[in-house]
Design a protein around this motif. Structure first.
Motif, mmCIF file in Angstrom:
data_model
loop_
_atom_site.group_PDB
_atom_site.id
_atom_site.type_symbol
_atom_site.label_atom_id
_atom_site.label_comp_id
_atom_site.label_asym_id
_atom_site.label_seq_id
_atom_site.Cartn_x
_atom_site.Cartn_y
_atom_site.Cartn_z
ATOM 1 N N ARG A 30 0.832 -1.203 0.000
ATOM 2 C CA ARG A 30 0.000 0.000 0.000
ATOM 3 C C ARG A 30 0.865 1.250 0.000
ATOM 4 N N MET A 31 1.898 1.281 0.792
ATOM 5 C CA MET A 31 2.778 2.446 0.861
ATOM 6 C C MET A 31 3.560 2.609 -0.449
ATOM 7 N N SER A 32 4.046 1.518 -0.992
ATOM 8 C CA SER A 32 4.809 1.581 -2.237
ATOM 9 C C SER A 32 3.926 1.941 -3.429
ATOM 10 N N TRP A 33 2.697 1.460 -3.421
ATOM 11 C CA TRP A 33 1.793 1.715 -4.544
ATOM 12 C C TRP A 33 1.568 3.214 -4.744
ATOM 13 N N GLY A 34 1.507 3.962 -3.684
ATOM 14 C CA GLY A 34 1.329 5.412 -3.799
ATOM 15 C C GLY A 34 2.455 6.069 -4.581
ATOM 16 N N VAL A 35 3.636 5.489 -4.506
ATOM 17 C CA VAL A 35 4.792 6.034 -5.216
ATOM 18 C C VAL A 35 4.797 5.611 -6.686
ATOM 19 N N ILE A 36 4.471 4.348 -6.961
ATOM 20 C CA ILE A 36 4.579 3.858 -8.340
ATOM 21 C C ILE A 36 3.276 3.930 -9.133
ATOM 22 N N ARG A 37 2.150 4.167 -8.480
ATOM 23 C CA ARG A 37 0.857 4.222 -9.180
ATOM 24 C C ARG A 37 0.860 5.162 -10.374
ATOM 25 N N PRO A 38 1.449 6.364 -10.271
ATOM 26 C CA PRO A 38 1.432 7.255 -11.437
ATOM 27 C C PRO A 38 2.124 6.675 -12.676
ATOM 28 N N LEU A 39 3.029 5.726 -12.472
ATOM 29 C CA LEU A 39 3.689 5.096 -13.607
ATOM 30 C C LEU A 39 2.758 4.172 -14.382
ATOM 31 N N PHE A 40 1.780 3.610 -13.706
ATOM 32 C CA PHE A 40 0.946 2.576 -14.312
ATOM 33 C C PHE A 40 -0.527 2.934 -14.407
ATOM 34 N N SER A 41 -0.861 4.164 -14.125
ATOM 35 C CA SER A 41 -2.254 4.578 -14.150
ATOM 36 C C SER A 41 -2.416 5.728 -15.143
ATOM 37 N N ILE A 42 -3.084 5.451 -16.249
ATOM 38 C CA ILE A 42 -3.352 6.475 -17.256
ATOM 39 C C ILE A 42 -4.867 6.641 -17.331
ATOM 40 N N ARG A 43 -5.333 7.781 -16.864
ATOM 41 C CA ARG A 43 -6.784 8.013 -16.827
ATOM 42 C C ARG A 43 -7.229 9.146 -17.738
ATOM 43 N N ASN A 44 -6.279 9.955 -18.222
ATOM 44 C CA ASN A 44 -6.652 11.085 -19.074
ATOM 45 C C ASN A 44 -5.456 11.459 -19.954
ATOM 46 N N GLU A 45 -5.649 12.479 -20.787
ATOM 47 C CA GLU A 45 -4.604 12.891 -21.726
ATOM 48 C C GLU A 45 -3.332 13.353 -21.021
ATOM 49 N N CYS A 46 -3.486 14.036 -19.902
ATOM 50 C CA CYS A 46 -2.326 14.519 -19.153
ATOM 51 C C CYS A 46 -1.500 13.335 -18.644
ATOM 52 N N ASP A 47 -2.154 12.338 -18.062
ATOM 53 C CA ASP A 47 -1.463 11.120 -17.611
ATOM 54 C C ASP A 47 -0.784 10.423 -18.795
ATOM 55 N N TYR A 48 -1.498 10.388 -19.921
ATOM 56 C CA TYR A 48 -0.971 9.744 -21.123
ATOM 57 C C TYR A 48 0.300 10.444 -21.598
ATOM 58 N N ASP A 49 0.258 11.773 -21.662
ATOM 59 C CA ASP A 49 1.437 12.535 -22.094
ATOM 60 C C ASP A 49 2.632 12.282 -21.185
ATOM 61 N N ARG A 50 2.381 12.251 -19.876
ATOM 62 C CA ARG A 50 3.471 11.975 -18.924
ATOM 63 C C ARG A 50 4.017 10.562 -19.117
ATOM 64 N N ALA A 51 3.122 9.611 -19.375
ATOM 65 C CA ALA A 51 3.557 8.222 -19.584
ATOM 66 C C ALA A 51 4.435 8.116 -20.836
#
Length: 132
Positions: free
Chosen positions: A9-30
């Protein structure tokens, strides 16, 4: 809650942004992260970040399939399509190669290299996966 669950749970908060694409902004960062990983890792399967590159590529591909329905095509067809859409000639892609090299790729006499994939990806701001 078990200790393992708490660690995850603690680690997921750190790596979640790497594996979660929910919109165009997330997609661009990925896409930016994927390009950075490609620059660092390349095709070195022994690199410790190779699995991260591979997994992020799958996440991006899944998002693209869901949100950008692209008919089945190969990398060369995608390159030609993007060149047409941007009204580019063979001489307009020096980062990919000479006009003769690009023509050889289009005619199937030569395959796209990793360096060329990265150049096309950056030029058109798309995932390198569409050229594979």
């Amino acid at each position: 809650m078990s200790l393992l669950t708490e660690d995850v749970r603690m680690s997921w908060g750190v790596i979640r942004p790497l594996f979660s694409i929910r919109n165009e902004c997330d997609y661009d960062r990925a896409i930016e992260r994927l390009n950075a990983l490609i620059d660092e890792v390349g095709t070195d399967e022994q690199n410790p970040l190779y699995e991260l590159l591979d997994t992020l590529g799958i996440v991006i591909h899944t998002y693209e399939e869901k949100n950008y329905s692209i008919p089945d095509s190969n990398g060369v067809e995608m390159m030609q399509f993007l060149m047409e859409e941007h009204q580019l000639e063979l001489t307009d892609l020096p980062e990919v190669g000479t006009p003769e090299t690009i023509l050889a790729i289009i005619n199937g006499q030569q395959e796209l290299t990793v360096k060329q994939l990265k150049s096309l990806s950056k030029r058109f701001q798309v995932s390198p996966a569409i050229f594979i």
